[in-house]
Design a protein around this motif. Structure first.
Motif, PDB file in Angstrom:
ATOM      1  N   ALA A 106      48.208 -84.384  99.274  1.00  0.00           N
ATOM      2  CA  ALA A 106      47.649 -83.210  99.951  1.00  0.00           C
ATOM      3  C   ALA A 106      47.071 -82.234  98.942  1.00  0.00           C
ATOM      4  O   ALA A 106      46.134 -81.514  99.242  1.00  0.00           O
ATOM      5  CB  ALA A 106      48.717 -82.523 100.790  1.00  0.00           C
ATOM      6  N   ALA A 107      47.615 -82.186  97.733  1.00  0.00           N
ATOM      7  CA  ALA A 107      47.108 -81.266  96.722  1.00  0.00           C
ATOM      8  C   ALA A 107      45.710 -81.656  96.270  1.00  0.00           C
ATOM      9  O   ALA A 107      44.952 -80.822  95.797  1.00  0.00           O
ATOM     10  CB  ALA A 107      48.061 -81.218  95.533  1.00  0.00           C
ATOM     11  N   GLU A 108      45.357 -82.943  96.401  1.00  0.00           N
ATOM     12  CA  GLU A 108      44.038 -83.388  95.978  1.00  0.00           C
ATOM     13  C   GLU A 108      42.969 -83.070  97.016  1.00  0.00           C
ATOM     14  O   GLU A 108      41.792 -83.056  96.708  1.00  0.00           O
ATOM     15  CB  GLU A 108      44.070 -84.893  95.705  1.00  0.00           C
ATOM     16  CG  GLU A 108      44.952 -85.234  94.516  1.00  0.00           C
ATOM     17  CD  GLU A 108      45.162 -86.725  94.377  1.00  0.00           C
ATOM     18  OE1 GLU A 108      44.541 -87.491  95.140  1.00  0.00           O
ATOM     19  OE2 GLU A 108      45.942 -87.121  93.510  1.00  0.00           O
TER      20      GLU A 108
ATOM     21  N   SER B 173      33.532 -70.694 100.582  1.00  0.00           N
ATOM     22  CA  SER B 173      32.135 -70.866 100.183  1.00  0.00           C
ATOM     23  C   SER B 173      31.961 -72.011  99.192  1.00  0.00           C
ATOM     24  O   SER B 173      32.925 -72.498  98.613  1.00  0.00           O
ATOM     25  CB  SER B 173      31.604 -69.586  99.527  1.00  0.00           C
ATOM     26  OG  SER B 173      31.603 -68.532 100.434  1.00  0.00           O
ATOM     27  N   THR B 174      30.714 -72.386  98.982  1.00  0.00           N
ATOM     28  CA  THR B 174      30.359 -73.401  98.005  1.00  0.00           C
ATOM     29  C   THR B 174      29.331 -72.821  97.044  1.00  0.00           C
ATOM     30  O   THR B 174      28.337 -72.229  97.477  1.00  0.00           O
ATOM     31  CB  THR B 174      29.769 -74.647  98.690  1.00  0.00           C
ATOM     32  OG1 THR B 174      30.738 -75.158  99.606  1.00  0.00           O
ATOM     33  CG2 THR B 174      29.404 -75.717  97.689  1.00  0.00           C
ATOM     34  N   VAL B 175      29.589 -72.994  95.742  1.00  0.00           N
ATOM     35  CA  VAL B 175      28.679 -72.513  94.701  1.00  0.00           C
ATOM     36  C   VAL B 175      27.923 -73.710  94.144  1.00  0.00           C
ATOM     37  O   VAL B 175      28.509 -74.743  93.822  1.00  0.00           O
ATOM     38  CB  VAL B 175      29.456 -71.801  93.564  1.00  0.00           C
ATOM     39  CG1 VAL B 175      28.514 -71.380  92.455  1.00  0.00           C
ATOM     40  CG2 VAL B 175      30.202 -70.601  94.120  1.00  0.00           C
ATOM     41  N   ASP B 176      26.604 -73.557  94.027  1.00  0.00           N
ATOM     42  CA  ASP B 176      25.732 -74.617  93.527  1.00  0.00           C
ATOM     43  C   ASP B 176      24.882 -74.061  92.405  1.00  0.00           C
ATOM     44  O   ASP B 176      24.739 -72.839  92.260  1.00  0.00           O
ATOM     45  CB  ASP B 176      24.839 -75.126  94.669  1.00  0.00           C
ATOM     46  CG  ASP B 176      24.134 -76.435  94.350  1.00  0.00           C
ATOM     47  OD1 ASP B 176      24.454 -77.067  93.322  1.00  0.00           O
ATOM     48  OD2 ASP B 176      23.259 -76.828  95.138  1.00  0.00           O
TER      49      ASP B 176
ATOM     50  N   PRO C 230      31.073 -69.250 104.901  1.00  0.00           N
ATOM     51  CA  PRO C 230      31.476 -69.094 106.302  1.00  0.00           C
ATOM     52  C   PRO C 230      31.641 -67.642 106.748  1.00  0.00           C
ATOM     53  O   PRO C 230      31.648 -67.362 107.940  1.00  0.00           O
ATOM     54  CB  PRO C 230      32.814 -69.835 106.379  1.00  0.00           C
ATOM     55  CG  PRO C 230      33.233 -70.123 104.997  1.00  0.00           C
ATOM     56  CD  PRO C 230      32.070 -69.938 104.104  1.00  0.00           C
ATOM     57  N   SER C 231      31.726 -66.703 105.793  1.00  0.00           N
ATOM     58  CA  SER C 231      31.873 -65.285 106.143  1.00  0.00           C
ATOM     59  C   SER C 231      30.536 -64.593 106.355  1.00  0.00           C
ATOM     60  O   SER C 231      30.497 -63.444 106.772  1.00  0.00           O
ATOM     61  CB  SER C 231      32.638 -64.546 105.041  1.00  0.00           C
ATOM     62  OG  SER C 231      33.918 -65.087 104.882  1.00  0.00           O
ATOM     63  N   ALA C 232      29.435 -65.271 106.034  1.00  0.00           N
ATOM     64  CA  ALA C 232      28.105 -64.662 106.134  1.00  0.00           C
ATOM     65  C   ALA C 232      27.418 -65.092 107.424  1.00  0.00           C
ATOM     66  O   ALA C 232      27.527 -66.239 107.843  1.00  0.00           O
ATOM     67  CB  ALA C 232      27.255 -65.059 104.940  1.00  0.00           C
ATOM     68  N   VAL C 233      26.713 -64.150 108.036  1.00  0.00           N
ATOM     69  CA  VAL C 233      25.952 -64.472 109.239  1.00  0.00           C
ATOM     70  C   VAL C 233      24.468 -64.590 108.953  1.00  0.00           C
ATOM     71  O   VAL C 233      23.728 -65.120 109.752  1.00  0.00           O
ATOM     72  CB  VAL C 233      26.163 -63.429 110.366  1.00  0.00           C
ATOM     73  CG1 VAL C 233      27.559 -63.515 110.902  1.00  0.00           C
ATOM     74  CG2 VAL C 233      25.842 -62.040 109.906  1.00  0.00           C
ATOM     75  N   GLY C 234      24.029 -64.091 107.859  1.00  0.00           N
ATOM     76  CA  GLY C 234      22.614 -64.176 107.525  1.00  0.00           C
ATOM     77  C   GLY C 234      22.376 -63.616 106.150  1.00  0.00           C
ATOM     78  O   GLY C 234      23.295 -63.159 105.476  1.00  0.00           O
TER      79      GLY C 234
ATOM     80  N   PRO D  15      40.720 -75.262 102.575  1.00  0.00           N
ATOM     81  CA  PRO D  15      39.623 -74.688 103.351  1.00  0.00           C
ATOM     82  C   PRO D  15      39.207 -73.298 102.873  1.00  0.00           C
ATOM     83  O   PRO D  15      38.046 -72.933 102.995  1.00  0.00           O
ATOM     84  CB  PRO D  15      40.163 -74.645 104.777  1.00  0.00           C
ATOM     85  CG  PRO D  15      41.638 -74.747 104.646  1.00  0.00           C
ATOM     86  CD  PRO D  15      41.916 -75.485 103.377  1.00  0.00           C
ATOM     87  N   ASP D  16      40.133 -72.514 102.330  1.00  0.00           N
ATOM     88  CA  ASP D  16      39.795 -71.167 101.877  1.00  0.00           C
ATOM     89  C   ASP D  16      39.441 -71.101 100.394  1.00  0.00           C
ATOM     90  O   ASP D  16      39.162 -70.028  99.875  1.00  0.00           O
ATOM     91  CB  ASP D  16      40.951 -70.201 102.157  1.00  0.00           C
ATOM     92  CG  ASP D  16      41.058 -69.875 103.643  1.00  0.00           C
ATOM     93  OD1 ASP D  16      40.091 -70.152 104.375  1.00  0.00           O
ATOM     94  OD2 ASP D  16      42.095 -69.355 104.050  1.00  0.00           O
ATOM     95  N   ALA D  17      39.448 -72.223  99.709  1.00  0.00           N
ATOM     96  CA  ALA D  17      39.087 -72.232  98.293  1.00  0.00           C
ATOM     97  C   ALA D  17      37.580 -72.034  98.154  1.00  0.00           C
ATOM     98  O   ALA D  17      36.812 -72.262  99.091  1.00  0.00           O
ATOM     99  CB  ALA D  17      39.494 -73.557  97.656  1.00  0.00           C
ATOM    100  N   VAL D  18      37.157 -71.591  96.996  1.00  0.00           N
ATOM    101  CA  VAL D  18      35.729 -71.517  96.686  1.00  0.00           C
ATOM    102  C   VAL D  18      35.402 -72.801  95.939  1.00  0.00           C
ATOM    103  O   VAL D  18      36.017 -73.119  94.920  1.00  0.00           O
ATOM    104  CB  VAL D  18      35.401 -70.272  95.838  1.00  0.00           C
ATOM    105  CG1 VAL D  18      33.918 -70.218  95.541  1.00  0.00           C
ATOM    106  CG2 VAL D  18      35.838 -69.000  96.569  1.00  0.00           C
ATOM    107  N   HIS D  19      34.462 -73.562  96.461  1.00  0.00           N
ATOM    108  CA  HIS D  19      34.155 -74.893  95.960  1.00  0.00           C
ATOM    109  C   HIS D  19      32.954 -74.863  95.025  1.00  0.00           C
ATOM    110  O   HIS D  19      32.088 -73.983  95.138  1.00  0.00           O
ATOM    111  CB  HIS D  19      33.883 -75.843  97.123  1.00  0.00           C
ATOM    112  CG  HIS D  19      34.965 -75.826  98.158  1.00  0.00           C
ATOM    113  ND1 HIS D  19      36.162 -76.463  97.995  1.00  0.00           N
ATOM    114  CD2 HIS D  19      35.036 -75.205  99.359  1.00  0.00           C
ATOM    115  CE1 HIS D  19      36.923 -76.253  99.043  1.00  0.00           C
ATOM    116  NE2 HIS D  19      36.266 -75.492  99.895  1.00  0.00           N
ATOM    117  N   MET D  20      32.882 -75.844  94.129  1.00  0.00           N
ATOM    118  CA  MET D  20      31.744 -75.998  93.218  1.00  0.00           C
ATOM    119  C   MET D  20      31.122 -77.368  93.439  1.00  0.00           C
ATOM    120  O   MET D  20      31.843 -78.363  93.555  1.00  0.00           O
ATOM    121  CB  MET D  20      32.202 -75.875  91.761  1.00  0.00           C
ATOM    122  CG  MET D  20      32.672 -74.508  91.375  1.00  0.00           C
ATOM    123  SD  MET D  20      33.187 -74.414  89.637  1.00  0.00           S
ATOM    124  CE  MET D  20      34.835 -75.096  89.751  1.00  0.00           C
ATOM    125  N   THR D  21      29.807 -77.412  93.474  1.00  0.00           N
ATOM    126  CA  THR D  21      29.111 -78.684  93.626  1.00  0.00           C
ATOM    127  C   THR D  21      29.035 -79.382  92.270  1.00  0.00           C
ATOM    128  O   THR D  21      29.322 -78.792  91.223  1.00  0.00           O
ATOM    129  CB  THR D  21      27.681 -78.479  94.151  1.00  0.00           C
ATOM    130  OG1 THR D  21      26.936 -77.742  93.177  1.00  0.00           O
ATOM    131  CG2 THR D  21      27.673 -77.769  95.492  1.00  0.00           C
TER     132      THR D  21
END
Length: 146
Positions: free
Chosen positions: A29-31, A112-115, A131-135, A35-41
């Motif tokens: 499960a740790a791998e 969020s995801t950072v690219d 996911p917190s942004a609407v536009g 869902p609330d982490a900030v991800h990197m591409t």
């Protein structure tokens, strides 16, 4: 303690231990991504590794993501390379590369995801999914909150 008190408390303690066991992450499960982490591409990780190898002064620095008021839509993303971790920072690590977000900014970018995006007019780190942004505006550096 008396035996009577222990017998009455045993089911309660057993229930608490079961609850804690279910809350503890297992190795598999740790791998899984949180869902609330900030991800990197992959592009983000690749670019940070390139920066570390090309310039020795940037080696070991972390990518810091912050949120400030301003921009076309009310809030804007701010990126910089930083070697300091503050007490309220959240650190997200993948493949030896670290992304740091302060606690206040985290509320705006969790999940969020950072690219790293290379275009004709510029190359930059960008938040591509929040996911917190609407536009936001077409520059992809400012956003509105839900």
């Amino acid at each position: 303690m008396s035996r009577f008190a222990l017998r009455r408390m045993a089911p309660l303690l057993h229930g608490r231990m079961q609850l804690r066991r279910h809350q503890m992450p297992l190795s598999s499960a740790a791998e899984e991504p949180l869902p609330d982490a900030v991800h990197m591409t992959g592009n983000c990780i690749r670019r940070l590794k390139e920066l570390h190898t090309k310039d020795s002064s940037k080696e070991g620095k972390m990518l810091r993501l912050g949120v400030e008021t301003g921009g076309c839509s009310g809030f804007q993303y701010v990126f910089c390379l930083d070697d300091k971790k503050n007490a309220d920072d959240r650190v997200f690590e993948k493949d030896g590369v670290k992304l740091v977000v302060d606690n206040i900014s985290y509320d705006f970018v969790k999940g969020s995801t950072v690219d790293y995006v290379e275009e004709l007019i510029r190359s930059a780190f960008q938040v591509v999914a929040n996911p917190s942004a609407v536009g936001g505006c077409s520059c992809k550096s400012s956003f509105m909150v839900k």
